[in-house]
Every structure is written in structure tokens, then in C-alpha cells.
Design a protein around this motif. Structure first.
Motif, short mmCIF file in Angstrom:
data_model
loop_
_atom_site.label_atom_id
_atom_site.label_comp_id
_atom_site.label_asym_id
_atom_site.label_seq_id
_atom_site.Cartn_x
_atom_site.Cartn_y
_atom_site.Cartn_z
N ILE A 17 -68.56 32.97 2.32
CA ILE A 17 -69.33 33.45 0.96
C ILE A 17 -71.01 32.93 0.80
O ILE A 17 -70.97 31.89 1.47
CB ILE A 17 -68.90 32.70 -0.41
CG1 ILE A 17 -67.21 33.31 -0.23
CG2 ILE A 17 -69.24 32.84 -1.60
CD1 ILE A 17 -66.59 32.93 -2.02
N TYR B 190 -68.01 37.07 -4.80
CA TYR B 190 -67.71 37.59 -3.81
C TYR B 190 -66.46 36.85 -3.75
O TYR B 190 -66.29 37.04 -2.49
CB TYR B 190 -68.90 36.22 -2.70
CG TYR B 190 -69.93 37.06 -2.05
CD1 TYR B 190 -70.45 38.16 -1.74
CD2 TYR B 190 -70.99 36.64 -3.54
CE1 TYR B 190 -71.77 38.61 -1.63
CE2 TYR B 190 -72.54 36.54 -3.52
CZ TYR B 190 -72.57 38.10 -2.53
OH TYR B 190 -73.70 37.73 -2.48
N ALA C 20 -64.07 36.39 -0.26
CA ALA C 20 -63.23 35.40 0.15
C ALA C 20 -62.25 35.31 1.59
O ALA C 20 -61.97 35.05 1.99
CB ALA C 20 -63.19 34.78 -0.80
#
Length: 291
Positions: free
Chosen positions: A194, A240, A244
């Protein structure tokens, strides 16, 4: 460390030490000007390991596949930041395999499967059979494999890494290293992670929530936590999320791949190894200062 007394089965992360040997001894050549630094470096490392663990009876060197793996299918950019193998190293691969076979060191590599997954699966298999395993590697990905019966020996630091040491240094459990890499990414393998979340923030979140799944189950609580830019971290996590969990898949080492080699097949005949290593030194006229 009890491993020194318990005759661990040793698994060597072949590719890491192949490259390390190559660049360390890049100037070593035969009289015919053929490079053999990588071969020499690998043999020297094995010899040093056997000196440190003189009671070890089983050893294997595991290498990467040259073909694309399952991780490339789910993320095309995986490891695409790595340069091609230098030609002067590539020509040493087959001779190295032959020499290792000659001196009684078993090797393993499987097309389309990464060395990490072979190492993880073989170590897990050996552990289930009641063996103590020592993985020779300086790759931080390997820390997720650490258990009571599987340790890492970092040759660069000359240090055995167990769960206690990981807890002392990072404050998390070995298996949570997968979540750590998923959050912060891994430049060496091109795992995205991330953006704007570094190791300090990732460790803070893992100490609070244990794993990435729990982090997302408690995502609305992030902004209330007492660390810098917590609101922005929550925004990044939400933005994100797919990345992840993709990064988690990329970072996780497989533990249950079928391994055709049995423990009994990697027994080492030490006297035979010493004799063949001596023959190798004579053949290439390696100066004594190198050994």
C-alpha cells in the motif's frame, strides 16, 4: 542454540547464494579464462556451514525455476524489476549442478515453481516428520516460515533467527510477516503493498490487529488510533484494499506443494564430500588462500 546439538536438516536458498557468490568472486577464472566464482563461492559456503554444524547429516540446495510462476499469472509485474542473469553466471549453472551431484549434495528445482515455495513446502514436510530444519537464507520473506522446529540462519549476520528474535526485533509473530509485506510491499520482489505505508505504520497496525484481515474488519477504527496521519492511513487502506490482498497472495510462501524428494535422499557422505571438494580445488588450481 539447541539446533547446534540437534543435527538440523539444512536447506540452502540456492539462488540467493548463487548470486552472492558470483559477485563476491567475480574475478575468479580458470587458466582458460572461464569464470567459476559462483561455483567456488557456493562450495565455500557449504564447507563453512558444515564446519559450523559438523553433526549435520542431511543437506539440500534449492533453486528457482527459470520459467514464469503462478505469481506472474496474478501479477504480471512480479519480479520484473530484476535484471537478466549475467551470461558469465549462466554458464556456471550446469557445471555447478554436476559438481554438487558429484560431491553428494542433492539439488532441487521445479519448472514454474519458485524456490521459496519449494523451501517452504519441504521444510514443512520435514517438520511434520519430526525433523529440525535450518534454512540458510538472508531473504526476509523466509521469516514467515519460522516455527519451533524451523529456524533461519542468516549467513551475512552469522545469526540464527527464531521466533523469539523476530518478536524482539519486530514485535510480531513469524506468520505475520506475510501481512507485513502485504502492507508495506517488497521492492526486491516488486510486491506493491500500500503506497505511503512503511514498516513503522505496518508494524503498528499488526501489533494492534494481528493480521491484514482483522485490519480491514476494523477499518473504521483506524482514524481514531493514536499515530501520525491515522486518517490518511485509513484512506490509503480503503483505496488500495485489492492491492493489499493481492500483495498478501504474492508474499505468502506455499507450504503444501508435493515434494518428490524424501528426507533419506539428502543424506550427506562427509568424507566423500571432502575428497571431491579437494579434487575440485586441484582441478581449478585454486590458491590455498581462498580456502
Amino acid at each position: 542454540m539447541y539446533f547446534i546439538k540437534k543435527n538440523p536438516t539444512i536447506i540452502i536458498d540456492g539462488n540467493l547464494y548463487l548470486y552472492r557468490s558470483y559477485f563476491t568472486f567475480q574475478k575468479l577464472n580458470t587458466k582458460e579464462e572461464n569464470s567459476f566464482g559462483a561455483i567456488y563461492g557456493m562450495l565455500k559456503m557449504i564447507e563453512n556451514i558444515l564446519k559450523k554444524y559438523p553433526n549435520t547429516e542431511k543437506i539440500i540446495v534449492i533453486f528457482d525455476s527459470s520459467k514464469k510462476t503462478s505469481r506472474n499469472k496474478i501479477f504480471k509485474e512480479y519480479k520484473n524489476n530484476r535484471l537478466p542473469m549475467p551470461p558469465s553466471l549462466h554458464v556456471q549453472i550446469l557445471p555447478l549442478f554436476k559438481i554438487l551431484k558429484t560431491i553428494g549434495i542433492k539439488t532441487l528445482n521445479t519448472p514454474g515453481i519458485e524456490a521459496d515455495d519449494l523451501i517452504g513446502s519441504f521444510a514443512h514436510k520435514l517438520e511434520k516428520e519430526g525433523e529440525k530444519v535450518l534454512i540458510i537464507s538472508h531473504d526476509k520473506d523466509m521469516l514467515q516460515l519460522v516455527t519451533n522446529n524451523i529456524h533461519i540462519f542468516h549467513t551475512g549476520k552469522s545469526m540464527i533467527i527464531d521466533a523469539k528474535k523476530i518478536k524482539e526485533e519486530y514485535g510480531i509473530q513469524p506468520k505475520e510477516f506475510i501481512d507485513l509485506l502485504a502492507l508495506m510491499g517488497d521492492v526486491s520482489d516488486n510486491i506493491p503493498g500500500i503506497p505511503k505505508i512503511g514498516i513503522k505504520t505496518a508494524l503498528f497496525l499488526l501489533k494492534k490487529f494481528s493480521n491484514i484481515k482483522n485490519i480491514y474488519n476494523n477499518i473504521e477504527k483506524i482514524k481514531f488510533l493514536t499515530f501520525r496521519n491515522s486518517k490518511n492511513v485509513e484512506i490509503q487502506l480503503k483505496k488500495y484494499k485489492k492491492i493489499a490482498f493481492l500483495s498478501y497472495k504474492l508474499a505468502k510462501i506455499q507450504l503444501n506443494l508435493p515434494i518428490s524428494i524424501n528426507s533419506s535422499e539428502i543424506k550427506l557422505e562427509k568424507l566423500y564430500f571432502s575428497k571431491k571438494l579437494s579434487d575440485f580445488i586441484k582441478k581449478y588450481e585454486i590458491k590455498k588462500k581462498y580456502f
